[in-house]
Design a protein around this motif. Structure first.
Motif, mmCIF file in Angstrom:
data_model
loop_
_atom_site.group_PDB
_atom_site.id
_atom_site.type_symbol
_atom_site.label_atom_id
_atom_site.label_comp_id
_atom_site.label_asym_id
_atom_site.label_seq_id
_atom_site.Cartn_x
_atom_site.Cartn_y
_atom_site.Cartn_z
ATOM 1 N N ASP A 142 28.703 85.288 98.003
ATOM 2 C CA ASP A 142 27.874 84.104 98.224
ATOM 3 C C ASP A 142 26.489 84.270 97.610
ATOM 4 O O ASP A 142 25.945 83.337 97.024
ATOM 5 N N LYS A 143 25.907 85.456 97.740
ATOM 6 C CA LYS A 143 24.573 85.696 97.196
ATOM 7 C C LYS A 143 24.569 85.581 95.671
ATOM 8 O O LYS A 143 23.674 84.987 95.086
ATOM 9 N N ILE A 144 25.590 86.120 95.033
ATOM 10 C CA ILE A 144 25.680 86.065 93.581
ATOM 11 C C ILE A 144 25.915 84.648 93.076
ATOM 12 O O ILE A 144 25.326 84.213 92.102
ATOM 13 N N ASN A 145 26.770 83.895 93.752
ATOM 14 C CA ASN A 145 27.189 82.595 93.262
ATOM 15 C C ASN A 145 26.362 81.413 93.750
ATOM 16 O O ASN A 145 26.374 80.366 93.116
ATOM 17 N N ASN A 146 25.673 81.536 94.852
ATOM 18 C CA ASN A 146 24.984 80.371 95.422
ATOM 19 C C ASN A 146 23.466 80.469 95.411
ATOM 20 O O ASN A 146 22.801 79.510 95.727
ATOM 21 N N GLU A 147 22.932 81.630 95.093
ATOM 22 C CA GLU A 147 21.490 81.788 95.170
ATOM 23 C C GLU A 147 20.822 81.236 93.916
ATOM 24 O O GLU A 147 21.264 81.474 92.806
ATOM 25 N N LYS A 148 19.735 80.521 94.118
ATOM 26 C CA LYS A 148 18.954 80.003 92.994
ATOM 27 C C LYS A 148 18.128 81.147 92.423
ATOM 28 O O LYS A 148 17.613 81.970 93.141
ATOM 29 N N LYS A 149 17.995 81.176 91.111
ATOM 30 C CA LYS A 149 17.214 82.248 90.451
ATOM 31 C C LYS A 149 15.760 81.906 90.398
ATOM 32 O O LYS A 149 15.325 80.832 90.417
#
Length: 97
Positions: A90-97
Motif C-alpha cells: 500500500d505504501k509503495i502504490n498509494n503514497e503520493k511522492k
C-alpha cells in the motif's frame, strides 16, 4: 538510486540520536545475520507489515550456453523468494511522492 547499508544506517542514526552509532550498527547486523541464518536452515522469515522471505529449491536441469549452444548441467540450488506485505504494498502504490 539504490540505498546501500551505510546510507540506511546514517538515516537510522539521524532518526535515533539517543543511541550510540556502534550499538545501532550491531543491532542492524544482528537482524541481518538472523535472517540469513534462518533462510540457510530453510525457515521462513516474516516481518509483519514489511514482507516474508522464504527459500525455494530450483531443480537440477540441463540448460544451454547461449553463446555456444552446448548443453550444460545446472545443479539443484536454493533461491530466495520475497513477498512483500500489505502495508509495504500500500505504501509503495498509494503514497503520493
Amino acid at each position: 538510486m539504490a540505498i546501500v547499508k551505510s546510507r540506511l544506517l546514517q538515516k537510522i542514526y539521524k532518526k535515533y540520536p539517543n543511541f550510540y552509532k556502534k550499538d545501532l550498527e550491531k543491532f542492524f547486523n544482528i537482524i541481518l545475520e538472523e535472517i540469513k541464518y534462518s533462510l540457510k536452515k530453510g525457515e521462513r522469515v516474516e516481518l509483519r507489515g514489511f514482507g516474508t522471505w522464504s527459500t525455494h529449491i530450483q531443480k537440477a536441469r540441463i540448460s544451454r550456453n547461449p553463446k555456444t549452444g552446448e548443453k550444460v548441467d545446472t545443479p539443484e540450488k536454493k533461491t530466495i523468494h520475497f513477498k512483500f506485505g500489505k502495508e509495504l504494498f500500500d505504501k509503495i502504490n498509494n503514497e503520493k511522492k
